[in-house]
Design a protein around this motif. Sequence first.
Motif, PDB file in Angstrom:
ATOM      1  N   LEU A  10       0.816  -1.214   0.000  1.00  0.00           N
ATOM      2  CA  LEU A  10       0.000   0.000   0.000  1.00  0.00           C
ATOM      3  C   LEU A  10       0.850   1.265   0.000  1.00  0.00           C
ATOM      4  N   VAL A  11       2.070   1.181   0.502  1.00  0.00           N
ATOM      5  CA  VAL A  11       2.942   2.359   0.565  1.00  0.00           C
ATOM      6  C   VAL A  11       4.265   2.125  -0.179  1.00  0.00           C
ATOM      7  N   LEU A  12       4.294   1.166  -1.072  1.00  0.00           N
ATOM      8  CA  LEU A  12       5.531   0.870  -1.807  1.00  0.00           C
ATOM      9  C   LEU A  12       6.057   2.112  -2.514  1.00  0.00           C
ATOM     10  N   GLY A  13       5.208   2.813  -3.217  1.00  0.00           N
ATOM     11  CA  GLY A  13       5.638   4.023  -3.932  1.00  0.00           C
ATOM     12  C   GLY A  13       6.206   5.071  -2.991  1.00  0.00           C
ATOM     13  N   SER A  14       5.553   5.260  -1.855  1.00  0.00           N
ATOM     14  CA  SER A  14       6.037   6.241  -0.873  1.00  0.00           C
ATOM     15  C   SER A  14       7.395   5.834  -0.317  1.00  0.00           C
ATOM     16  N   ARG A  15       7.563   4.553  -0.031  1.00  0.00           N
ATOM     17  CA  ARG A  15       8.844   4.081   0.498  1.00  0.00           C
ATOM     18  C   ARG A  15       9.948   4.241  -0.528  1.00  0.00           C
ATOM     19  N   LEU A  16       9.658   3.883  -1.773  1.00  0.00           N
ATOM     20  CA  LEU A  16      10.670   4.028  -2.820  1.00  0.00           C
ATOM     21  C   LEU A  16      11.026   5.496  -3.042  1.00  0.00           C
ATOM     22  N   ARG A  17      10.022   6.367  -2.999  1.00  0.00           N
ATOM     23  CA  ARG A  17      10.279   7.796  -3.161  1.00  0.00           C
ATOM     24  C   ARG A  17      11.134   8.326  -2.008  1.00  0.00           C
ATOM     25  N   ARG A  18      10.812   7.927  -0.771  1.00  0.00           N
ATOM     26  CA  ARG A  18      11.605   8.350   0.396  1.00  0.00           C
ATOM     27  C   ARG A  18      13.044   7.871   0.277  1.00  0.00           C
ATOM     28  N   LEU A  19      13.231   6.609  -0.111  1.00  0.00           N
ATOM     29  CA  LEU A  19      14.571   6.060  -0.260  1.00  0.00           C
ATOM     30  C   LEU A  19      15.316   6.789  -1.373  1.00  0.00           C
ATOM     31  N   SER A  20      14.640   7.034  -2.475  1.00  0.00           N
ATOM     32  CA  SER A  20      15.254   7.743  -3.598  1.00  0.00           C
ATOM     33  C   SER A  20      15.661   9.152  -3.201  1.00  0.00           C
ATOM     34  N   GLU A  21      14.780   9.869  -2.522  1.00  0.00           N
ATOM     35  CA  GLU A  21      15.086  11.236  -2.098  1.00  0.00           C
ATOM     36  C   GLU A  21      16.271  11.260  -1.132  1.00  0.00           C
ATOM     37  N   ALA A  22      16.308  10.313  -0.203  1.00  0.00           N
ATOM     38  CA  ALA A  22      17.423  10.251   0.753  1.00  0.00           C
ATOM     39  C   ALA A  22      18.726   9.928   0.022  1.00  0.00           C
ATOM     40  N   PHE A  23      18.665   8.991  -0.900  1.00  0.00           N
ATOM     41  CA  PHE A  23      19.859   8.592  -1.652  1.00  0.00           C
ATOM     42  C   PHE A  23      20.368   9.752  -2.510  1.00  0.00           C
ATOM     43  N   LEU A  24      19.475  10.385  -3.263  1.00  0.00           N
ATOM     44  CA  LEU A  24      19.884  11.491  -4.131  1.00  0.00           C
ATOM     45  C   LEU A  24      20.399  12.676  -3.327  1.00  0.00           C
ATOM     46  N   SER A  25      19.812  12.914  -2.172  1.00  0.00           N
ATOM     47  CA  SER A  25      20.292  13.981  -1.308  1.00  0.00           C
ATOM     48  C   SER A  25      21.721  13.697  -0.852  1.00  0.00           C
ATOM     49  N   GLU A  26      21.984  12.467  -0.502  1.00  0.00           N
ATOM     50  CA  GLU A  26      23.334  12.075  -0.072  1.00  0.00           C
ATOM     51  C   GLU A  26      24.326  12.185  -1.240  1.00  0.00           C
ATOM     52  N   ILE A  27      23.906  11.778  -2.419  1.00  0.00           N
ATOM     53  CA  ILE A  27      24.776  11.881  -3.598  1.00  0.00           C
ATOM     54  C   ILE A  27      25.075  13.353  -3.883  1.00  0.00           C
ATOM     55  N   ASN A  28      24.058  14.203  -3.821  1.00  0.00           N
ATOM     56  CA  ASN A  28      24.285  15.643  -4.048  1.00  0.00           C
ATOM     57  C   ASN A  28      25.217  16.234  -2.994  1.00  0.00           C
ATOM     58  N   ARG A  29      25.111  15.738  -1.757  1.00  0.00           N
ATOM     59  CA  ARG A  29      26.017  16.199  -0.701  1.00  0.00           C
ATOM     60  C   ARG A  29      27.470  15.818  -1.034  1.00  0.00           C
ATOM     61  N   ILE A  30      27.656  14.659  -1.616  1.00  0.00           N
ATOM     62  CA  ILE A  30      29.003  14.230  -2.022  1.00  0.00           C
ATOM     63  C   ILE A  30      29.583  15.217  -3.039  1.00  0.00           C
ATOM     64  N   ASN A  33      30.376  18.463  -1.258  1.00  0.00           N
ATOM     65  CA  ASN A  33      31.570  18.330  -0.417  1.00  0.00           C
ATOM     66  C   ASN A  33      32.849  18.372  -1.241  1.00  0.00           C
ATOM     67  N   GLU A  34      32.771  17.941  -2.477  1.00  0.00           N
ATOM     68  CA  GLU A  34      33.931  17.954  -3.373  1.00  0.00           C
ATOM     69  C   GLU A  34      34.037  19.269  -4.149  1.00  0.00           C
ATOM     70  N   GLY A  35      33.089  20.182  -3.900  1.00  0.00           N
ATOM     71  CA  GLY A  35      33.110  21.472  -4.581  1.00  0.00           C
ATOM     72  C   GLY A  35      32.750  21.391  -6.050  1.00  0.00           C
ATOM     73  N   ILE A  36      31.949  20.393  -6.397  1.00  0.00           N
ATOM     74  CA  ILE A  36      31.563  20.184  -7.795  1.00  0.00           C
ATOM     75  C   ILE A  36      30.100  20.559  -7.977  1.00  0.00           C
ATOM     76  N   ASP A  37      29.850  21.452  -8.931  1.00  0.00           N
ATOM     77  CA  ASP A  37      28.488  21.898  -9.218  1.00  0.00           C
ATOM     78  C   ASP A  37      27.839  20.896 -10.166  1.00  0.00           C
ATOM     79  N   PHE A  38      27.294  19.829  -9.572  1.00  0.00           N
ATOM     80  CA  PHE A  38      26.657  18.763 -10.345  1.00  0.00           C
ATOM     81  C   PHE A  38      25.462  18.283  -9.548  1.00  0.00           C
ATOM     82  N   ASP A  39      24.364  18.000 -10.227  1.00  0.00           N
ATOM     83  CA  ASP A  39      23.163  17.513  -9.584  1.00  0.00           C
ATOM     84  C   ASP A  39      22.949  16.060  -9.993  1.00  0.00           C
ATOM     85  N   ALA A  40      22.619  15.226  -9.026  1.00  0.00           N
ATOM     86  CA  ALA A  40      22.436  13.798  -9.289  1.00  0.00           C
ATOM     87  C   ALA A  40      21.393  13.537 -10.381  1.00  0.00           C
ATOM     88  N   SER A  41      20.440  14.427 -10.537  1.00  0.00           N
ATOM     89  CA  SER A  41      19.414  14.227 -11.572  1.00  0.00           C
ATOM     90  C   SER A  41      19.988  14.322 -12.982  1.00  0.00           C
TER      91      SER A  41
END
Length: 167
Positions: A10-30, A33-41
């Motif tokens: 019933l909440v598979l989509g919500s869980r996948l979206r939450r996981l995706s948002e957390a993952f992409l946020s962490e990737i963007n933080r990387i 942190n390296e001073g690179i203007d790049f977006d995971a998208s």
Amino acid sequence: MNLYQSLGYLVLGSRLRRLSEAFLSEINRIYQNEGIDFDASWFPVFYLLSQNNSLSIKELSERTEVSHPAASQLITNLRNKNLVETTVSADDGRRQIVQLTEKGKALLQEILPIWDAITAGMTGLEGDNQRIKDLLPAIAAMEDTFRGYDLSGKVAEKLKADTGAKL
């Protein structure tokens, strides 16, 4: 077990979206942190253009499995940042051909080591946990199966059968 885990599909989509948002946020933080203007998208476009000198917007859309308007919007965004350029196809005036600009190629060289490090980091996260190792194959299986499965039709049939049984 938390609420999301207890509700299953019933909440598979919500869980996948939450996981995706957390993952992409962490990737963007990387990247930050390296001073690179790049977006995971931007990753799918950069990756595909790193493997191909140029691709049409239609090819990018098909290979990334996003709508043509979504791919076109991303390309416009990257073009506005002078990371890609588009030209009209010599064969077909309706086709826009996309390739990295010199700035885009320079950025690609900066992010290639990041991609290797992300892969290594995720492999470390996976460790010896077989359930995590099975995640990517499970997602691929779900994607492949879901494409050919008429969920809305199955739900409508179930609702109709349940309603008929109550009468």
